[in-house]
Scaffold this motif. Structure first.
Motif, PDB file in Angstrom:
ATOM      1  N   ALA A  44       0.829  -1.207   0.000  1.00 56.90           N
ATOM      2  CA  ALA A  44       0.000   0.000   0.000  1.00 56.90           C
ATOM      3  C   ALA A  44       0.865   1.259   0.000  1.00 56.90           C
ATOM      4  O   ALA A  44       0.562   2.235  -0.685  1.00 56.90           O
ATOM      5  N   GLN A  90       2.487   2.078  -3.519  1.00 58.46           N
ATOM      6  CA  GLN A  90       1.652   2.511  -4.639  1.00 58.46           C
ATOM      7  C   GLN A  90       1.817   4.006  -4.864  1.00 58.46           C
ATOM      8  O   GLN A  90       2.267   4.737  -3.982  1.00 58.46           O
ATOM      9  N   ARG A 128      -1.350   4.460  -0.413  1.00 64.28           N
ATOM     10  CA  ARG A 128      -2.663   4.270   0.217  1.00 64.28           C
ATOM     11  C   ARG A 128      -2.504   4.214   1.725  1.00 64.28           C
ATOM     12  O   ARG A 128      -1.524   3.699   2.240  1.00 64.28           O
ATOM     13  N   SER A 129      -3.483   4.727   2.439  1.00 65.94           N
ATOM     14  CA  SER A 129      -3.513   4.622   3.895  1.00 65.94           C
ATOM     15  C   SER A 129      -4.260   3.359   4.267  1.00 65.94           C
ATOM     16  O   SER A 129      -5.274   3.021   3.652  1.00 65.94           O
TER      17      SER A 129
END
Length: 131
Positions: A76, A79, A83-84
């Motif tokens: 994550a 990316q 992303r959180s």
């Protein structure tokens, strides 16, 4: 004679303990796809050195769930844009002693600042783990 027998007994017990540790399944490896499923990849495992280092230095063995969660967070963060994620784990699952230190080590790559926030009650303990 008694001292020799006692030494032999201790040596046999140490050898048995070592055999148990060596025969346990390791999770700190990755296949070429990064999934960690060596059987599905059909190739030899590639050890993840930071995970292996934590196992060696702490005397702990990473659990599969911990490694899968670490890989999820790393994917994550890798990316574009990152992303959180938020995951909830039960007490004793290794959040403070395994997940946080390893994730900090993996993500702090010289270009990224990693900040670890912990409750006030865990501040002293988390600091000692990260040292």
């Amino acid at each position: 004679a008694a001292a020799v027998a006692e030494a032999e007994e201790r040596l046999a017990e140490a050898a048995k303990s070592l055999a148990v540790v060596l025969s346990q399944r390791r999770h700190c490896h990755a296949d070429s796809a990064g999934a960690g499923d060596v059987e599905a990849a059909g190739g030899p495992p590639t050890l993840e050195p930071r995970m292996l280092l934590l196992e060696f230095c702490s005397g702990m063995m990473l659990r599969g769930e911990q490694v899968r969660l670490l890989r999820t967070f790393v994917r994550a963060a890798s990316q574009s844009p990152p992303r959180s994620l938020c995951h909830q784990l039960l007490m004793g699952a290794g959040k403070t002693t395994v997940i946080a230190p390893l994730l900090t080590l993996i993500l702090a790559d010289g270009e990224r600042l990693v900040t670890l926030l912990v409750p006030a009650s865990l501040l002293h303990f988390a600091g000692s783990v990260l040292r």
